[in-house]
Design an enzyme around this catalytic site. Structure first.
Site, PDB file in Angstrom:
ATOM      1  N   ARG A  52       0.782 -10.698   5.054  1.00 53.09           N
ATOM      2  CA  ARG A  52       1.253  -9.311   4.960  1.00 53.09           C
ATOM      3  C   ARG A  52       1.147  -8.605   6.308  1.00 53.09           C
ATOM      4  NH1 ARG A  52      -1.227  -5.272   0.500  1.00 53.09           N
ATOM      5  NH2 ARG A  52      -2.968  -5.236   1.971  1.00 53.09           N
ATOM      6  N   LYS A 151       2.504  -1.901   6.079  1.00 52.54           N
ATOM      7  CA  LYS A 151       1.190  -1.253   6.080  1.00 52.54           C
ATOM      8  C   LYS A 151       0.948  -0.766   7.501  1.00 52.54           C
ATOM      9  CE  LYS A 151      -3.321  -1.963   3.940  1.00 52.54           C
ATOM     10  NZ  LYS A 151      -3.353  -0.737   3.160  1.00 52.54           N
ATOM     11  N   GLU A 184       3.445   4.445  -6.724  1.00 52.63           N
ATOM     12  CA  GLU A 184       2.068   3.933  -6.639  1.00 52.63           C
ATOM     13  C   GLU A 184       1.150   5.109  -6.342  1.00 52.63           C
ATOM     14  OE1 GLU A 184       1.556   1.387  -3.205  1.00 52.63           O
ATOM     15  OE2 GLU A 184       2.944   2.578  -2.009  1.00 52.63           O
TER      16      GLU A 184
END
Ligand code: PMP
Length: 285
Positions: A52, A151, A184
């Site tokens: 990720r 991220k 989320e």
């Protein structure tokens, strides 16, 4: 003993762990990061976290100046030098020092920072009684503007939502996407249970692909439960039998109230409790 911080190949005492004020990570939030857990000296889902991180970096055209292998080794070293077995690891990769302009091409030397710390757990009471959350007015970033799958060091979208949630008395807040669907929470993914079926928003709802989310989906399916990734509305949340959140720090935490409405009967549900138990076993075996 002072905490030792890894910066680009060397460990520094916390007091001496510094990077340039010209680093675009600071000036523009130009960089990426990961939050990772270790349990009993083993890093949880390390390959997934590294993948990720590398995907986040690729998405912003940032080349991480080390291999995944070396990054993995440095993470274990950061745990070892700080004598941490059960902890939280923050990996940060910045664009590096540049000039006072946006141009990333004028930056050199991306910086890799690894902080291994002891974990600040949510109070145990939250896991037993469940959490109350609110839907905030701050929408999750439009994926075409800044994909929530990156991220990145630019977390203001989530911070603004967190501030609104905190002002309403909630430590976590629910964010909708630009289509008005449930996306989320500020630092956690959301799941619902309805009629024995587990549902969670799909990646194209504009969410971070949580490592804990994936782990919980795996655990639920392995125990024979159906999990669907489908678009969810606030209505679905309000009429759900159960609701829970997942995240590296939170693990699996039940939600019992959303926007002052009780979820189910207002107590953590049986499937949530079962998944909490299974997740606990999977990480502490
Ligand atoms: N969504 C957001 C916005 C997050 O920042 C995080 C991580 N803190 C999560 C979900 C959960 O992801 P993970 O399980 O990988 O920690």
């Amino acid at each position: 003993m002072s905490t030792k911080i890894f910066i680009s190949g060397r460990f520094y005492d916390k007091e001496d762990a510094k990077i340039s004020v010209f680093d675009h990570g600071l000036l523009y939030g130009d960089g990426v990061f990961e939050g990772i857990r270790s349990y009993g000296g083993k890093v949880f889902r390390l390959p997934e976290h590294l993948d990720r991180l590398w995907y986040s970096a690729k998405a912003i055209l940032l080349e991480i100046p080390m291999t995944k292998d070396d990054m993995g080794k440095a993470i274990y070293e950061a745990l070892a030098v700080n004598k941490i077995t059960d902890g939280y690891i923050r990996v940060v990769v910045t664009r590096g020092a540049g000039t006072l302009g946006l141009d990333p091409n004028r930056c050199s030397n991306p910086q890799v920072i690894i902080i291994a710390d002891r974990i600040q757990l949510y109070p145990q009471e939250l896991y037993e009684k469940g959490l109350e959350i609110v839907t905030v007015s701050v929408l999750r970033n439009h994926p075409a503007a800044l994909s929530p799958r990156i991220k990145s060091l630019n977390y203001l979208n989530n911070i603004l939502a967190k501030i609104e949630g905190l002002k309403a008395g909630c430590i976590e807040a629910l964010m909708l996407n630009h289509k008005g669907e449930v996306a989320e929470c500020t630092g956690d993914n959301i799941f619902l249970v309805r009629g024995g079926r587990i549902i969670t928003p799909p990646l194209d709802a504009g969410i971070l692909e949580g490592i804990t989310r994936d782990a919980v989906i795996d655990i639920a399916r392995a125990s024979g439960r159906e999990v669907q990734e489908i678009a969810i509305t606030k209505h679905d949340v309000y009429v759900a039998d159960e609701c829970f959140l997942t995240g590296t720090a939170a693990e699996v935490v039940p939600v019992v109230k959303v926007d002052s409405r009780p979820i189910g009967d207002g107590a953590p549900g049986p499937i949530t409790c079962e998944l909490m138990k299974r997740f606990h076993e999977a990480t502490r075996q």
